[in-house]
Design a protein around this motif. Structure first.
Motif, PDB file in Angstrom:
ATOM      1  N   GLN A 594       0.828  -1.206   0.000  1.00 17.66           N
ATOM      2  CA  GLN A 594       0.000   0.000   0.000  1.00 17.66           C
ATOM      3  C   GLN A 594       0.866   1.262   0.000  1.00 17.66           C
ATOM      4  O   GLN A 594       0.564   2.235  -0.686  1.00 17.66           O
ATOM      5  CB  GLN A 594      -0.929   0.004   1.218  1.00 17.66           C
ATOM      6  CG  GLN A 594      -1.916   1.168   1.256  1.00 17.66           C
ATOM      7  CD  GLN A 594      -2.852   1.207   0.051  1.00 17.66           C
ATOM      8  OE1 GLN A 594      -3.237   0.159  -0.475  1.00 17.66           O
ATOM      9  NE2 GLN A 594      -3.199   2.407  -0.414  1.00 17.66           N
ATOM     10  N   ARG A 595       1.947   1.213   0.750  1.00 19.09           N
ATOM     11  CA  ARG A 595       2.882   2.353   0.812  1.00 19.09           C
ATOM     12  C   ARG A 595       3.408   2.697  -0.587  1.00 19.09           C
ATOM     13  O   ARG A 595       3.446   3.861  -0.986  1.00 19.09           O
ATOM     14  CB  ARG A 595       4.038   1.982   1.748  1.00 19.09           C
ATOM     15  CG  ARG A 595       5.110   3.074   1.900  1.00 19.09           C
ATOM     16  CD  ARG A 595       6.310   2.527   2.669  1.00 19.09           C
ATOM     17  NE  ARG A 595       7.313   3.554   2.906  1.00 19.09           N
ATOM     18  CZ  ARG A 595       7.435   4.240   4.033  1.00 19.09           C
ATOM     19  NH1 ARG A 595       6.626   4.002   5.045  1.00 19.09           N
ATOM     20  NH2 ARG A 595       8.382   5.161   4.157  1.00 19.09           N
ATOM     21  N   TYR A 596       3.780   1.667  -1.338  1.00 15.48           N
ATOM     22  CA  TYR A 596       4.360   1.915  -2.656  1.00 15.48           C
ATOM     23  C   TYR A 596       3.296   2.204  -3.709  1.00 15.48           C
ATOM     24  O   TYR A 596       3.562   2.908  -4.694  1.00 15.48           O
ATOM     25  CB  TYR A 596       5.248   0.737  -3.056  1.00 15.48           C
ATOM     26  CG  TYR A 596       6.366   0.488  -2.059  1.00 15.48           C
ATOM     27  CD1 TYR A 596       7.022   1.559  -1.440  1.00 15.48           C
ATOM     28  CD2 TYR A 596       6.753  -0.796  -1.703  1.00 15.48           C
ATOM     29  CE1 TYR A 596       8.032   1.349  -0.514  1.00 15.48           C
ATOM     30  CE2 TYR A 596       7.759  -1.020  -0.778  1.00 15.48           C
ATOM     31  CZ  TYR A 596       8.391   0.062  -0.179  1.00 15.48           C
ATOM     32  OH  TYR A 596       9.388  -0.142   0.744  1.00 15.48           O
ATOM     33  N   LEU A 597       2.081   1.682  -3.522  1.00 18.21           N
ATOM     34  CA  LEU A 597       0.977   2.059  -4.410  1.00 18.21           C
ATOM     35  C   LEU A 597       0.669   3.551  -4.265  1.00 18.21           C
ATOM     36  O   LEU A 597       0.238   4.207  -5.228  1.00 18.21           O
ATOM     37  CB  LEU A 597      -0.272   1.231  -4.101  1.00 18.21           C
ATOM     38  CG  LEU A 597      -0.232  -0.252  -4.514  1.00 18.21           C
ATOM     39  CD1 LEU A 597      -1.440  -0.991  -3.958  1.00 18.21           C
ATOM     40  CD2 LEU A 597      -0.169  -0.399  -6.035  1.00 18.21           C
ATOM     41  N   GLU A 598       0.906   4.066  -3.059  1.00 17.62           N
ATOM     42  CA  GLU A 598       0.713   5.509  -2.803  1.00 17.62           C
ATOM     43  C   GLU A 598       1.959   6.331  -3.139  1.00 17.62           C
ATOM     44  O   GLU A 598       2.017   7.526  -2.856  1.00 17.62           O
ATOM     45  CB  GLU A 598       0.336   5.716  -1.328  1.00 17.62           C
ATOM     46  CG  GLU A 598      -1.023   5.127  -0.964  1.00 17.62           C
ATOM     47  CD  GLU A 598      -1.290   5.182   0.541  1.00 17.62           C
ATOM     48  OE1 GLU A 598      -0.431   5.700   1.295  1.00 17.62           O
ATOM     49  OE2 GLU A 598      -2.369   4.722   0.963  1.00 17.62           O
ATOM     50  N   GLU A 599       2.960   5.645  -3.748  1.00 22.13           N
ATOM     51  CA  GLU A 599       4.202   6.278  -4.222  1.00 22.13           C
ATOM     52  C   GLU A 599       4.970   6.980  -3.099  1.00 22.13           C
ATOM     53  O   GLU A 599       5.585   8.032  -3.306  1.00 22.13           O
ATOM     54  CB  GLU A 599       3.902   7.243  -5.381  1.00 22.13           C
ATOM     55  CG  GLU A 599       3.272   6.534  -6.580  1.00 22.13           C
ATOM     56  CD  GLU A 599       3.055   7.474  -7.760  1.00 22.13           C
ATOM     57  OE1 GLU A 599       3.169   8.690  -7.584  1.00 22.13           O
ATOM     58  OE2 GLU A 599       2.785   6.963  -8.857  1.00 22.13           O
ATOM     59  N   LYS A 600       4.956   6.390  -1.922  1.00 24.74           N
ATOM     60  CA  LYS A 600       5.747   6.899  -0.805  1.00 24.74           C
ATOM     61  C   LYS A 600       7.163   6.334  -0.893  1.00 24.74           C
ATOM     62  O   LYS A 600       7.398   5.325  -1.557  1.00 24.74           O
ATOM     63  CB  LYS A 600       5.092   6.505   0.521  1.00 24.74           C
ATOM     64  CG  LYS A 600       3.770   7.215   0.776  1.00 24.74           C
ATOM     65  CD  LYS A 600       3.149   6.771   2.095  1.00 24.74           C
ATOM     66  CE  LYS A 600       1.826   7.486   2.352  1.00 24.74           C
ATOM     67  NZ  LYS A 600       1.172   7.024   3.608  1.00 24.74           N
ATOM     68  N   PRO A 601       8.141   6.976  -0.220  1.00 29.18           N
ATOM     69  CA  PRO A 601       9.531   6.507  -0.299  1.00 29.18           C
ATOM     70  C   PRO A 601       9.713   5.139   0.343  1.00 29.18           C
ATOM     71  O   PRO A 601       8.876   4.679   1.128  1.00 29.18           O
ATOM     72  CB  PRO A 601      10.316   7.587   0.457  1.00 29.18           C
ATOM     73  CG  PRO A 601       9.314   8.264   1.326  1.00 29.18           C
ATOM     74  CD  PRO A 601       8.015   8.207   0.586  1.00 29.18           C
ATOM     75  N   SER A 602      10.839   4.509   0.015  1.00 27.96           N
ATOM     76  CA  SER A 602      11.132   3.170   0.527  1.00 27.96           C
ATOM     77  C   SER A 602      11.199   3.161   2.047  1.00 27.96           C
ATOM     78  O   SER A 602      11.676   4.098   2.682  1.00 27.96           O
ATOM     79  CB  SER A 602      12.465   2.677  -0.044  1.00 27.96           C
ATOM     80  OG  SER A 602      12.718   1.356   0.356  1.00 27.96           O
ATOM     81  N   ALA A 603      10.710   2.071   2.646  1.00 26.33           N
ATOM     82  CA  ALA A 603      10.690   1.934   4.108  1.00 26.33           C
ATOM     83  C   ALA A 603      12.077   1.584   4.634  1.00 26.33           C
ATOM     84  O   ALA A 603      12.981   1.193   3.881  1.00 26.33           O
ATOM     85  CB  ALA A 603       9.685   0.852   4.504  1.00 26.33           C
ATOM     86  N   TYR A 608      12.772  -3.507   8.956  1.00 28.35           N
ATOM     87  CA  TYR A 608      12.015  -4.629   8.395  1.00 28.35           C
ATOM     88  C   TYR A 608      12.829  -5.921   8.388  1.00 28.35           C
ATOM     89  O   TYR A 608      12.270  -7.018   8.473  1.00 28.35           O
ATOM     90  CB  TYR A 608      11.495  -4.288   6.999  1.00 28.35           C
ATOM     91  CG  TYR A 608      10.149  -3.597   7.058  1.00 28.35           C
ATOM     92  CD1 TYR A 608       8.976  -4.330   7.157  1.00 28.35           C
ATOM     93  CD2 TYR A 608      10.053  -2.207   7.049  1.00 28.35           C
ATOM     94  CE1 TYR A 608       7.736  -3.709   7.240  1.00 28.35           C
ATOM     95  CE2 TYR A 608       8.818  -1.566   7.127  1.00 28.35           C
ATOM     96  CZ  TYR A 608       7.667  -2.327   7.226  1.00 28.35           C
ATOM     97  OH  TYR A 608       6.436  -1.708   7.316  1.00 28.35           O
ATOM     98  N   GLU A 609      14.150  -5.814   8.293  1.00 29.29           N
ATOM     99  CA  GLU A 609      14.983  -7.020   8.369  1.00 29.29           C
ATOM    100  C   GLU A 609      14.912  -7.621   9.774  1.00 29.29           C
ATOM    101  O   GLU A 609      14.824  -8.846   9.931  1.00 29.29           O
ATOM    102  CB  GLU A 609      16.436  -6.684   8.013  1.00 29.29           C
ATOM    103  CG  GLU A 609      17.357  -7.900   7.959  1.00 29.29           C
ATOM    104  CD  GLU A 609      16.949  -8.931   6.915  1.00 29.29           C
ATOM    105  OE1 GLU A 609      17.177 -10.131   7.162  1.00 29.29           O
ATOM    106  OE2 GLU A 609      16.394  -8.542   5.863  1.00 29.29           O
ATOM    107  N   GLU A 610      14.904  -6.763  10.768  1.00 31.45           N
ATOM    108  CA  GLU A 610      14.775  -7.228  12.151  1.00 31.45           C
ATOM    109  C   GLU A 610      13.423  -7.899  12.367  1.00 31.45           C
ATOM    110  O   GLU A 610      13.319  -8.963  13.001  1.00 31.45           O
ATOM    111  CB  GLU A 610      14.937  -6.046  13.118  1.00 31.45           C
ATOM    112  CG  GLU A 610      14.921  -6.445  14.583  1.00 31.45           C
ATOM    113  CD  GLU A 610      15.080  -5.256  15.519  1.00 31.45           C
ATOM    114  OE1 GLU A 610      14.557  -5.324  16.649  1.00 31.45           O
ATOM    115  OE2 GLU A 610      15.713  -4.258  15.122  1.00 31.45           O
TER     116      GLU A 610
END
Length: 732
Positions: A594-603, A608-610
Motif C-alpha cells: 500500500q505504501r508503494y501504491l501511494e508512491e511513498k519513499p522506501s521503508a 524490516y529485516e529485524e
C-alpha cells in the motif's frame, strides 16, 4: 639402582596454562594481570601466584597471548574464533552452526561451558586433525536462546530440582525453597533461569508458573507451548482493545476502495475452518479471457502500527496449530469475525486481480484495496466433488450448511474453469523446476476428552491444488511488482535457498537403499529427479520416510528483505501476501504494498529485516510446538495399543538403536539395541544397518519389521518398541 623420580610439573603447568587460556578466551576483549587471573582461579598463595606469572610469560612467548601493557595480558586475536548457534543433541554434546565454515563444529559436553541449546555463542575451534571433524569449545555465551524452561519438580526438604522435559536440555535446574511458588512435588512447572554460578553444576531458577499434573492432556499441551516460548492466551487489555474496534463497513471507506461486491466471489477451505482469509472471484471477459481476483482479508485496516494490538500480533508473529487447538495471532473478534471472509457478508479486502487467457498466461494485473461480498463458502470436499463430477449436486454426506443453496451453475462453471487454469499453471511451475511436495499429513480423530480414537491421512487433491496455485500466483506477482521496481524498494520476501550438496549426496545414498536413484548433475536435473522420486514412492511403504527425508534435505525457508528467490517453487520473486490473519509477515507485505501504491519513499530496511528475522524465529518455534503436539498424540494413541503387533518400516538407524515407523498410522518409535535379545547387534554406518555379531543377521533402513509397544511415555513424548522380527520371519 636409583629409582627414577616421577615428573609432575609438566602436566600441572599444562592444566594451569589451559585454565588461564580459558579465562582469557571467555573475556577476549579484556586485559588481565596475574592478580586478576589468581582471583578468577580462586587462589591467593605466593606459590600459585608465581606459577601464574611463569605460565603467562610462557604463553606470551608462544604468542598464544599478548602483553598489551606491562604485566597485562590479552588473548591473541585469531581466525580460530567464530560465532554461531549451538544445536544440542540428546547425548549431551552439540554442534555449532558457523556460516563461514563448511562443516558444523562439534562441541563435546565438557567444552559447552554452560551454553544451552539454541544459544548464540563464541567458540574456539581447535586445529583439525587428519580425518577428524571440526571440534571446538564455547568461550562466550553471546545471547541466550531462552531463559524459561518446562520440567517436573522433584522436592526435597529445603530445596528442589526441576527435571527437564526437553531431551536437549542437559541439566536440571536447582530451585531454592523461597522460589517454589507453592508448587507441589511431581508437578509440571515453568521455571526461569536466574543465575549459573561459576562452580555450580546446575543453574539456579525460580518457578514462575505451575502448569499442572504430569501426563494430563491439558498440562502437556500447555507445556508444549511454554517450552517453545509461545503465548497461551491473550491478556485482558488486548481483548478489550480488539473488542472496541469499529468493525462495521462504512460508506466513506468503501469510496476509497475498488468495489467488487457484484463480482462472483467464494471461498474454499477445510470443512472445520473458522477463519477465511482468502477468497476467489471469477468473471468471464468479452475478449475470451477471464478476470480472476485473489481477495485477502485486509487485516492491516484494523491492525494499526503503534497500538498494543499490533505489538501483540508482532510478538506472536504467527498462529499456532496444535492437534487439538489453534492459538491465534489475532483475537477472535478479528480472526473469526471482522477479518474472516464469511459467506453473505461484505468485507474489506486487499486484492490481486488478474486477466488470464485460456492458456493460463497472465496478461494484466491490478493490486489494491477492495470491498467484496462472498457469495458462497465451500469445503474442499465439496469443491472436489464439483471437479470430479462436473456438477453442483453435492451429496448430503459431504455437504456443509451453506452449499445446498449456493452451488449455482455460474459457480460450478467458475470452479471448473479455475481448476483447468490451475492445472496449467502447476504444469508450467513443474516444467520450470518447482518441486512437488504432497506429503501425507497425519490427522487424529479426537473424542470429547481430546483422546485420539483414530488416525487418518490427509492428502492434497485437485481442489486443494486449485487454491494453492492461485495463492502462489498472488504471492509471486505481488513480490515481482515490488521487487522489479527501480530504485529498489524495501520489501519482505519469502526466501528459500538451494539444497546443500552434501545433504543431496546423503539423500541419494539413503533412497538408494530403497532402489531409487537421483540425478544430481545440475539444478534442473536435481528438481526433475526429486519430483520423479516423490512420484515413484507414492503409495509405497517408504513414502512417508522418503517424503520426510527429502524435505529435510531442503534448506529452511525464511523471511528477509534480501531477496534470493524461492528454490522449491522455482520463483525468482516470492512473498507471503495471502494469510494475514495467521501470519504477521503478510501484514507487513500489505503495508509495504500500500505504501508503494501511494508512491511513498522506501521503508527502513534495517527495521524490516529485524522484523523478518523475528517472524522466522517465531515460525520455527510454532513448527516445533506443532510437531511436539503430534508426537504427544501419537504416543497417547499407541498407549492404548500396547499388546498389539504392528508392521513398520525401519526409518532410521543409529549406534544406539533403530527407528521404526508403523505403516498403518505413521507413529514412529525406537527399538534400542540393548533390547534386541536374539543377538548382540553392532551399528553399520556405511550401510545404514545393524548386524548381529554371532548370526550375521542384519536389519537395514527400509526393511519391514513387526514391533510391539514397550513403553509410551507421555511426559517425554517418547515411544519405545520391542522388535518381534522381520516381516518375512513373522509371516512364515
Amino acid at each position: 639402582m636409583t629409582k627414577r623420580k616421577k615428573k609432575t610439573g609438566g602436566k600441572k603447568n599444562n592444566n594451569l596454562s589451559k585454565s588461564i587460556l580459558n579465562i582469557l578466551r571467555k573475556n577476549s576483549s579484556q586485559v588481565f594481570n596475574y592478580k586478576q587471573i589468581a582471583a578468577k582461579l580462586d587462589v591467593d598463595d605466593a606459590n600459585s601466584r608465581n606459577q601464574i606469572i611463569k605460565a603467562l610469560a610462557e604463553l606470551a612467548i608462544k604468542k598464544q597471548i599478548s602483553e598489551v601493557d606491562r604485566g597485562k595480558f590479552q588473548i591473541n586475536g585469531s581466525t580460530d574464533y567464530f560465532e554461531g548457534k549451538l544445536d544440542m543433541t540428546t547425548r549431551k554434546d552439540g554442534y555449532v552452526i558457523v556460516d563461514e565454515l563448511e562443516e558444523d563444529v562439534y562441541i563435546p559436553h565438557k567444552s559447552l561451558n554452560k551454553a544451552l541449546d539454541g544459544d548464540i555463542v563464541k567458540i574456539y575451534v581447535y586445529r583439525r586433525r587428519r580425518n577428524r571433524k571440526n571440534e571446538g569449545e564455547v568461550v562466550e555465551i553471546i545471547k541466550r536462546s531462552k531463559t524459561q524452561f518446562v520440567g517436573k519438580l522433584q522436592l526435597n526438604e529445603n530445596f528442589g530440582f526441576v527435571e527437564m522435559q526437553n531431551p536437549k536440555m542437559y541439566t536440571d535446574i536447582f530451585i531454592p525453597k523461597e522460589e517454589m511458588d507453592k508448587a507441589q512435588n511431581g508437578m509440571v512447572v515453568l521455571v526461569e533461569l536466574k543465575d549459573w554460578p561459576e562452580k555450580a553444576d546446575s543453574p539456579i531458577g525460580k518457578i514462575i508458573e505451575v502448569l499442572g499434573e504430569a501426563g494430563s492432556h491439558e498440562t502437556e499441551m500447555q507445556s508444549i507451548l511454554a517450552e517453545n516460548g509461545l503465548p497461551r492466551e491473550f491478556p485482558k487489555e488486548i481483548e478489550d482493545f480488539a473488542n472496541k474496534i469499529d468493525t462495521s463497513i462504512q460508506e466513506t471507506e468503501i469510496k476509497k476502495r475498488r468495489d467488487m461486491r457484484e463480482t462472483l466471489t467464494f471461498t474454499i477451505d477445510p470443512k472445520d475452518a473458522k477463519d477465511f482469509d482468502d477468497a476467489l472471484s471469477f468473471q468471464p471477459l468479452e475478449n475470451g479471457n477471464y478476470e480472476v481476483g485473489i481477495h485477502i482479508a485486509d487485516v492491516s485496516h484494523y491492525l494499526q502500527p503503534g497500538t498494543i494490538l499490533d505489538d501483540e500480533a508482532y510478538d506472536r508473529a504467527t498462529s499456532i496449530y496444535l492437534v487439538d487447538r489453534v492459538v491465534p495471532m489475532l483475537p477472535e473478534v478479528l480472526s473469526n469475525n471482522a477479518c474472516s471472509l464469511r459467506p453473505h457478508e461484505e468485507k474489506y479486502t486487499f486484492s490481486a486481480v488478474f486477466e488470464i487467457d485460456k492458456k493460463a498466461n497472465v496478461v494484466g494485473q491490478w493490486f489494491g484495496r477492495t470491498v467484496t461480498y462472498s457469495d458462497a463458502r465451500f469445503a474442499y470436499e465439496e469443491a472436489q466433488h464439483i471437479i470430479e463430477t462436473q456438477s453442483g449436486d453435492i451429496p448430503a454426506d459431504i455437504s456443509i450448511q451453506d452449499a445446498a443453496y449456493t452451488t449455482t451453475q455460474p459457480i460450478v462453471d467458475a470452479v471448473l474453469t479455475l481448476d483447468s487454469l490451475a492445472k496449467k499453471m502447476r504444469a508450467l511451475r513443474m516444467k520450470n523446476g518447482a518441486i512437488s511436495f504432497d506429503k501425507v499429513e497425519v490427522k487424529f480423530n479426537l473424542d470429547e476428552q481430546n483422546d485420539p480414537i483414530g488416525v487418518y491421512f490427509k492428502t492434497a487433491k485437485d481442489a486443494n491444488k486449485l487454491i494453492e496455485e492461485f495463492m502462489l500466483l498472488a504471492n509471486k506477482k505481488v513480490s515481482e511488482f515490488i521487487g522489479k521496481q527501480n530504485p529498489k524498494k524495501t520489501f519482505v520476501y519469502r526466501c528459500h535457498d538451494e539444497p546443500n550438496d552434501d545433504k543431496l549426496a546423503a539423500l541419494e545414498t539413503l533412497v538408494g537403499k530403497f532402489g531409487h536413484k537421483l540425478n544430481l548433475k545440475d539444478k534442473k536435473s536435481i528438481s526433475s529427479s526429486l519430483n520423479s522420486l516423490l512420484k515413484n514412492v507414492e503409495g509405497k511403504k517408504e513414502q512417508n520416510l522418503v517424503d520426510t527425508l527429502t524435505i529435510r534435505t531442503m534448506s529452511k525457508a525464511y523471511y528477509s528483505t534480501q531477496n534470493i528467490g524461492h528454490y522449491g517453487l522455482a520463483f525468482d520473486y516470492y512473498s507471503h501476501f495471502t494469510s494475514p490473519i495467521r501470519r504477521y509477515p503478510d501484514v507487513m507485505v500489505h503495508r509495504l504494498l500500500q505504501r508503494y501504491l501511494e508512491e511513498k519513499p522506501s521503508a527502513d530496511q534495517e527495521a524490516y529485516e529485524e522484523k523478518s528475522a523475528h517472524s522466522s524465529d517465531m515460525e520455527n518455534f510454532a513448527t516445533s510446538a506443532e510437531r511436539d503436539s503430534i508426537k504427544y498424540m501419537q504416543v497417547k494413541f499407541m498407549k492404548d495399543h500396547e499388546n498389539e503387533q504392528f508392521l513398520g518400516v525401519i526409518s532410521g538407524v543409529t549406534e544406539w538403536g533403530i527407528y521404526v515407523e508403523i505403516e498403518q498410522n505413521k507413529c514412529e518409535g525406537m527399538v534400542k539395541l540393548r533390547d534386541i535379545k536374539e543377538d548382540h547387534f553392532d551399528f553399520d554406518k556405511e550401510n545404514y544397518a545393524i548386524e548381529g555379531r554371532n548370526t550375521g543377521k542384519t536389519y537395514q533402513l527400509g526393511d519391514e519389521v513387526y514391533v510391539t509397544v514397550k513403553n509410551a511415555d507421555l511426559v517425554k513424548r517418547q515411544l519405545d518398541f520391542n522388535l518381534v522380527g522381520s516381516k518375512a520371519e513373522v509371516e512364515m
